[in-house]
Design a protein around this motif. Structure first.
Motif, PDB file in Angstrom:
ATOM      1  N   PHE A 140       0.433  15.100  10.778  1.00 39.80           N
ATOM      2  CA  PHE A 140       0.236  15.881   9.565  1.00 39.80           C
ATOM      3  C   PHE A 140       1.151  17.095   9.601  1.00 39.80           C
ATOM      4  N   PRO A 141       2.260  17.098   8.819  1.00 41.77           N
ATOM      5  CA  PRO A 141       3.266  18.169   8.921  1.00 41.77           C
ATOM      6  C   PRO A 141       2.936  19.412   8.106  1.00 41.77           C
ATOM      7  N   PHE A 142       1.651  19.721   7.963  1.00 44.43           N
ATOM      8  CA  PHE A 142       1.196  20.889   7.217  1.00 44.43           C
ATOM      9  C   PHE A 142       0.181  21.643   8.076  1.00 44.43           C
ATOM     10  N   PRO A 143      -0.193  22.858   7.683  1.00 46.83           N
ATOM     11  CA  PRO A 143      -1.218  23.579   8.456  1.00 46.83           C
ATOM     12  C   PRO A 143      -2.511  22.764   8.565  1.00 46.83           C
ATOM     13  N   ALA A 144      -3.173  22.885   9.701  1.00 45.76           N
ATOM     14  CA  ALA A 144      -4.404  22.130   9.948  1.00 45.76           C
ATOM     15  C   ALA A 144      -5.488  22.558   8.969  1.00 45.76           C
TER      16      ALA A 144
ATOM     17  N   GLY B   2       1.375  22.681  17.352  1.00 41.18           N
ATOM     18  CA  GLY B   2       2.834  22.691  17.304  1.00 41.18           C
ATOM     19  C   GLY B   2       3.367  21.479  16.576  1.00 41.18           C
ATOM     20  N   SER B   3       4.679  21.499  16.295  1.00 41.19           N
ATOM     21  CA  SER B   3       5.305  20.403  15.554  1.00 41.19           C
ATOM     22  C   SER B   3       5.313  19.132  16.387  1.00 41.19           C
ATOM     23  N   ALA B   4       5.275  18.009  15.695  1.00 40.14           N
ATOM     24  CA  ALA B   4       5.329  16.675  16.316  1.00 40.14           C
ATOM     25  C   ALA B   4       4.148  16.421  17.246  1.00 40.14           C
ATOM     26  N   ARG B   5       3.028  17.150  17.028  1.00 37.89           N
ATOM     27  CA  ARG B   5       1.825  16.904  17.817  1.00 37.89           C
ATOM     28  C   ARG B   5       0.637  16.801  16.876  1.00 37.89           C
ATOM     29  N   PRO B   6      -0.302  15.890  17.154  1.00 38.48           N
ATOM     30  CA  PRO B   6      -1.467  15.742  16.264  1.00 38.48           C
ATOM     31  C   PRO B   6      -2.363  16.973  16.315  1.00 38.48           C
ATOM     32  N   LYS B   7      -3.108  17.182  15.224  1.00 40.23           N
ATOM     33  CA  LYS B   7      -4.054  18.295  15.179  1.00 40.23           C
ATOM     34  C   LYS B   7      -5.213  18.012  16.142  1.00 40.23           C
ATOM     35  N   GLU B   8      -5.814  19.096  16.603  1.00 41.52           N
ATOM     36  CA  GLU B   8      -6.932  18.972  17.547  1.00 41.52           C
ATOM     37  C   GLU B   8      -8.178  19.589  16.941  1.00 41.52           C
TER      38      GLU B   8
END
Length: 513
Positions: A151-155, A163-169
């Motif tokens: 997801f390339p937008f704020p969580a 960070g970029s290129a990492r999934p949200k947690e």
């Protein structure tokens, strides 16, 4: 004539304005130009918004002020600082046509000459094309990330950015609160406004440490991100995300039904145990509950209907007779205990078989998606049909994943629930009699599917498996069954089916509040 000039500086984002040096550099360049040519700056305009779109408020206010002859002209750092769309460039052109000076301090252009205007026009067109290309590349990058499950937008609330290129947690603080919001709203007992108040009470806050707005809660409840899917408004397709889902698809769908008005519980001033549970046997309309002289009555409001009002005590008395027949005797409970022990030995094999079947279904989805994409490329159907079919398969994949996870989480849950049910069934009648009004209503809702009143007699239809439990002593025509063990075995099968199908629903009912 006025001798002063306006100064206009711009950055594309608020973040650039707060952290970058662009505004300072633009201002310094304008000041050097003004000092070199002895131009007086009477007012400065500063804007933090992209020049790719029209409607920038500060820029438009400056243009209006110039047309009202409040300054002799304007000093701008570069052409691409003033306009990267042709409509705003036309506004600057109209200023030049009115005799208002426009100076680009970083470019040596004589805008009063035909050659200078042509050169400036070319640079403006290049800047506009640059923005179009940048937009296309940005959209391409966003689509690429989403297809990767990122997801390339704020969580959204309840998740953290890593960070970029990492999934949200999942946020360990707000994540459980967002999950509770879904569970509470699924009950149908909360409006969006009431839910905002409840979640604020439980500790949910927005980024400014304030209360989430009604619209903010609605956006969260509508966001499929929380069940593991990625969807943006510019793309018709949905994609499976790499992030861990916060809720199940079943809970998300239930919340959508409540939001769409398909299942809403209305607030009432008086609580009636059997409100909207009893129908008239003559006209099939629901009996309306009302209180008269300290007693609750259920009346049919259809004109000229033959059904007389029923007192709540009469309804309760006939329900108690049904509950007495649902109760299990000691010999029956002993039978079930023995059979449950046998089932516990065979349950792992059944679960393993289910796991294999679900895994096979999951493995078939990827080839189906590939064939679907090939058919779309071959022009078998249009893009909208392709998106619908693809989204359906994606949601099916989510459902299968949830079922597999449920099998892994707790293999003994069904057996545990069955044992609790059998324990309660020892005293269903006494439990009902000692319960408060809300507990009675929940029990009636669980046990019965339809209650019809004709005169003073109730016809009570029971939910599965309670209907089988109720009829376990009687065969067709009211004759007793000769093979009691077969009847008990059928009842046990129905009970198992019921608890397996309703396992997730009972867990959701444990939501706080």
């Amino acid at each position: 004539m006025l001798k002063g000039y306006f100064a206009y500086v711009r950055v594309s984002t608020q973040r650039q304005g707060q952290l970058g040096t662009s505004l300072t550099e633009q201002t310094a360049a304008i000041d050097r130009y003004a000092k070199t040519w002895n131009l007086e700056i009477v007012k400065r305009f500063e804007e933090r918004e992209t020049a790719a779109k029209t409607g920038r408020p500060v820029f438009l206010d400056m243009v209006k002020a110039l047309k009202r002859r409040q300054a002799r002209g304007v000093l701008i750092h570069k052409i691409d600082r003033s306009a990267r769309n042709l409509r705003d460039w036309a506004e600057l052109g109209s200023l030049l046509d009115l005799g208002i000076e426009v100076h680009f301090v970083n470019e040596s252009l004589d805008l009063n000459s035909r050659g200078g205007r042509l050169s400036a026009d070319i640079q403006a067109v290049v800047a506009s094309d640059y923005i179009r290309n940048l937009r296309e590349e940005t959209i391409k990058g966003i689509r690429g990330r989403i297809k990767q499950g990122l997801f390339p937008f704020p969580a959204p609330p309840g998740y953290l950015n890593l960070g970029s290129a990492r999934p949200k947690e999942i946020d360990p603080v707000t994540g459980p609160l967002i999950k509770s919001a879904f569970e509470l709203y699924a009950t149908g007992r909360y409006s969006l406004y009431a839910l905002t108040e409840k979640m604020f009470e439980l500790g949910l806050r927005n980024r400014n440490r304030g209360k989430l707005s009604k619209n903010g809660i609605n956006i969260c409840l509508r966001n499929p991100f929380y069940m593991g899917l990625l969807k943006v408004s510019t793309m018709k397709e949905v994609f499976v995300g790499q992030h861990k889902p916060l809720i199940t698809k079943a809970l998300f769908d239930e919340v959508q039904n409540v939001l769409d008005g398909k299942r809403i519980k209305k607030t009432t001033n008086h609580f009636f145990v059997y409100r909207r549970r009893v129908r008239c046997g003559y006209c099939q309309n629901l009996l309306i509950a009302e209180r008269q002289k300290g007693h609750a009555y259920y009346r049919c409001h259809t004109r000229n209907c033959a059904q007389k009002p029923l007192r709540e005590e009469l309804i309760e008395g006939q329900l108690c007779e049904v509950l007495k027949r649902i109760e299990f005797g000691e010999d029956e409970l002993q039978y079930f205990e023995v059979e449950i022990l046998k089932l516990q030995e065979t349950e792992p094999k059944r679960l393993e078989k289910m796991r294999r079947e679900l895994s096979m279904r999951a493995e078939l989805i990827a080839p189906r998606l590939n064939r679907l994409a090939d058919a779309y490329m071959d022009g078998v159907f249009d893009g909208e049909t392709y998106a619908l079919k693809k989204n359906s398969l994606t949601r099916e994949r989510i459902e299968i994943g949830e079922k597999l996870a449920a099998l892994e989480d707790d293999n003994d849950l069904v057996m545990s629930e069955l044992k609790k049910f059998l324990e309660l069934a020892k005293s269903a009648y006494l439990s009902f009699k000692s319960a408060n009004d809300e507990e009675k209503r929940e029990l009636v809702k669980t046990v019965t599917s339809n209650i019809t009143a004709k005169d003073k007699t109730l016809s009570i239809k029971l939910n599965s498996p309670f209907d089988k439990v109720f009829e376990r002593h009687s065969g067709p025509g009211g004759c007793p069954f000769r093979d009691t063990s077969r009847t008990l075995s059928a009842s046990l099968s129905q009970l198992l089916k019921f608890f397996r199908e309703n396992q997730g629903g009972r867990q959701r009912e444990k939501a706080p509040g």
